[in-house]
Design an enzyme around this catalytic site. Sequence first.
Site, PDB file in Angstrom:
ATOM      1  N   ASP A 128      79.219 102.794  13.406  1.00 18.02           N
ATOM      2  CA  ASP A 128      77.906 102.401  12.896  1.00 18.02           C
ATOM      3  C   ASP A 128      77.468 101.162  13.676  1.00 18.02           C
ATOM      4  O   ASP A 128      78.038 100.086  13.521  1.00 18.02           O
ATOM      5  CB  ASP A 128      78.059 102.092  11.388  1.00 18.02           C
ATOM      6  N   HIS A 129      76.460 101.336  14.490  1.00 16.32           N
ATOM      7  CA  HIS A 129      76.072 100.257  15.394  1.00 16.32           C
ATOM      8  C   HIS A 129      75.369  99.110  14.662  1.00 16.32           C
ATOM      9  O   HIS A 129      75.090  98.072  15.245  1.00 16.32           O
ATOM     10  CB  HIS A 129      75.171 100.812  16.504  1.00 16.32           C
ATOM     11  N   ARG A 130      75.116  99.283  13.377  1.00 18.23           N
ATOM     12  CA  ARG A 130      74.588  98.142  12.611  1.00 18.23           C
ATOM     13  C   ARG A 130      75.695  97.140  12.348  1.00 18.23           C
ATOM     14  O   ARG A 130      75.454  95.974  12.080  1.00 18.23           O
ATOM     15  CB  ARG A 130      74.031  98.619  11.246  1.00 18.23           C
TER      16      ARG A 130
ATOM     17  N   PRO B 181      72.916 104.406  12.727  1.00 30.65           N
ATOM     18  CA  PRO B 181      72.764 104.505  14.188  1.00 30.65           C
ATOM     19  C   PRO B 181      74.148 104.696  14.813  1.00 30.65           C
ATOM     20  O   PRO B 181      74.970 103.786  14.804  1.00 30.65           O
ATOM     21  CB  PRO B 181      72.141 103.163  14.582  1.00 30.65           C
TER      22      PRO B 181
END
Length: 591
Positions: free
Chosen positions: A563-565, A387
Amino acid sequence: MAKQQITVPDIGGAEGAEVIEMLVAVGDEIEVDQGLLVLESDKASMEIPSTLAGKVVELLAAVGDELAEGAPIAVIETTADASGEQAEAGSAQDSAGGSGEQAEEGKPSQAKPGKEAGDDGEPQARKSGRADAASAEPEPEADSGDGKQDDDTAELTVEIPDIGTEDAVDLIELSVKVGDQVAEGDSLVVLESDKASMEVPSPHAGEVLRWLVKEGASVRRGDPLLVLRTSTATSATTAKTSTAPESKPKPESESESGRPPAEAEPAAAANGERAAPAEREPAADGAGDALVYAGPAVRKMARELGVDLGLVAGTGPRERILKEDLQSFVQRALSHRSGTPAAVGGSGIPAVPEVDFSAFGPVESVARSKLDKLTAANMHRSWLNVPHVTQFDEADITELEAFRKDLKAEAEQRGTRLTPVPFLLKACAIALRDNPKFSASLAPDGESLIYKQYTHIGMAVDTAAGLMVPVIRDVDQKTLWQLAEEVLEMAAKARDRKLRPADMQGGCFTISSLGNIGGNGFSPIVNTPEVGILGVSRASVKPVWDGQAFQPRTLLPLALSYDHRVINGGDAGRFCTQLVALLGDIRRLLL
Ligand code: CAO
């Protein structure tokens, strides 16, 4: 100086093998044992090393060529110093001839596939009446007929055939399991040396009774592999085959004929040890991760099925791609496609409809380079798995640019060029030190973050062959001058296609600078399994309000994708703010 030709050495009985990669280019200075090209036959892929040191003055082979023993590869200009023994050995051979002898001299030291002492291309097999399942000792040689268990069956010990080297090689994969029925020619194990990987085909049809080696063992020619129960009729036939010097390893397509792929590869995963993941986990390092780890049979099958192995997750040892992985991949793709009336691509995404462009005018189809295809696979994988969020900012580099220009003459004296990239590397190294999540990676199970105690930064390089990402190591420990030199060196190596896989591995973070090319901004794709990438666009002079008046300032557009994780907006805001501060006042790079 002498010009000498290097030819394809004995490649273990392979009639012809396809060149799948050229490892040198005209003008390269090469050393003895340096890989020249990679050949792939039905059963093995192998790197052909140079027997000479010197300069490549002509290439006589290209990707896609089918080469057999004795085929010319390259002309090398050797120096007396550099060529040493090889020059002596090949002194009678110039670029116009002598290929026959050269083939002997050029015999690679690495393993060769499927050639055995009797030159029949089959693993040695011996009959044995022993039934000791736990024993890893070689079975005693038995007279013909001694191994007969009853009227219909016999036990045979299959051994490691001549693999072209007396050195031990790693047994990296057991391709069948006890109880399996194998056909003659089925792959039993995969061996791997520094230079080649190869499958050992079964010399007989039969049932696998017991293993005499373990996965991970070091093995040599003659080591016992497994015991097969064969029918007497089969055994008699194959015993003849295994001693007939003219017989060759059976092409894989023959050995698999009549058997559906699912049966043909009862590999490790079939033991229930691993479940194939839905999609290949992102590999380590951008273009470096482009190197797919798979045996020749799997590569061949992938070619036949038109599957890009870069998209397939490997569940074998060291993430090696097994046939079963390939099959699962294809099954998933097919089930997605047949699921709904509207065609869908992977992960349920609607597929782009095929268009016959020639209906609208003349078209030309141009094959994509391997690098382009691998980059596409990497990008696609990252785009689908990660994401992405991109944070934009601008750094005021007016002072940095003034400083850089002041140093231009000194840079020239030092034989280098100081572009904005070394400053960006330095600033990122500091921001990574203070925001360590940006150089972390997500563990495959998502349960933990892997923090790296080193600061290796990848640098995207635009080359004629495609995008490459060499990695500059220990950026935090290097001076701006050292970084300037390394940027130049790595970019040159990338453009000359001299980067080694190791040069493109180990990155924690990537910088993609399009500043020299242009553009106001772009959102780069994270180079998984890294979690952050900085996109840099072209700096320009803009009016900036200082509270009293507009001042002309040089502003550098930055775009940080993450990476939004792993990284939240707050983290990214802090990272960017620090970066802008560092670039805006380069004295801070010293702190
Ligand atoms: N703004 C304005 N000018 C810039 C600049 C920027 N952000 N960055 C570099 N320049 C100028 C430099 O000032 C230099 O000119 P001077 O010598 O007059 O000062 C010139 O561009 C240098 O360009 P360069 O390409 O030779 O060197 P570099 O260190 O700037 O970049 C490299 C090296 C390898 C990063 C670059 O050549 C490159 O390949 N970039 C493309 C990366 C890419 O493709 N990214 C996309 C990846 S996703 O598809």
